[in-house]
Design a protein around this motif. Structure first.
Motif: not given
Length: 222
Positions: A113-115, A148-150, A152-157
């Motif tokens: 999942i990506v955002n 995307v991680t659980p 908010l807005d904290d997954g690797p860029v």
């Protein structure tokens, strides 16, 4: 997830809540041959999302699932996940999807999942990012594509794009410039990184071209 092994187009499920401007940009990149992918499903939490009509006119498979029909977030996310899984996606692309996904949903599609978020993460997670950048007196602002991680807005860029903030900028004008100058170019480029296998997320971090990415790739769009 690495590149698709048999060189077929990567299967994308795109989630939207509004106008679908980033969906448009992704479709343009596919049509131009700069993104080796196909959109196999467009899903929305809003029945009348403008982007759904654009997707229908483009001949794409479309589904809208309203949260009002479910007792809680978990049951809604379970139904959404079931429909997405049926499309057999390689990647789930959040493109202006204005809902926070449950931990169970993220776990089901972990690493796929990506955002895109309108700030230079880790700055300004959450909402009102443009006004927050102005209030802080920042010289630059931008957008980030991230896993995307659980949290908010904290997954690797994966990638970031930035522009200079001008004295004339308001929150609205800055939002428009970030969308037009950055987001509609940045997302397709980041997806190409992923579907080509140039960027992969492993247990110890994100790798670009076989080397650990200590800082995300940043592009100036002024």
């Amino acid at each position: 997830m690495a590149a698709v092994a048999d060189n077929r187009p990567a299967r994308l499920v795109v989630l939207i809540s509004g106008r679908g401007r980033n969906l448009d940009a992704i479709l343009r990149a596919i049509d131009a041959g700069t993104l080796h992918a196909e959109v196999v499903l467009v899903a929305s939490n809003r029945i009348r999302a403008e982007g759904l009509q654009k997707a229908r006119l483009a001949g794409l498979n479309v589904v809208s699932i309203s949260p009002k029909e479910f007792a809680d977030r978990e049951s809604y996310d379970a139904a959404l996940a079931k429909r997405i899984a049926a499309a057999q996606p390689d990647w789930i692309v959040l493109a202006g999807f204005m809902r926070v996904l449950s931990d169970a949903f993220v776990a089901r599609f972990a690493g796929r999942i990506v955002n895109i978020h309108p700030s230079l993460l880790p700055k300004y997670k959450g909402l009102h990012t443009h006004q927050r950048a102005l209030d802080a007196g920042d010289a630059e602002h931008g957008a980030s594509v991230h896993f995307v991680t659980p949290t908010l807005d904290d997954g690797p860029v994966i990638r970031q794009g930035r522009i200079r903030i001008t004295e004339q900028d308001t929150a609205d004008s800055l939002a428009d410039r970030v969308m037009a100058q950055i987001e509609q170019r940045l997302y397709a480029a980041a997806l190409d990184d992923l579907v080509s296998g140039r960027v992969v997320w492993q247990d110890d971090g994100v790798y670009r071209d076989g080397r650990r990415q200590t800082q995300p790739l940043v592009t100036d769009y002024d």
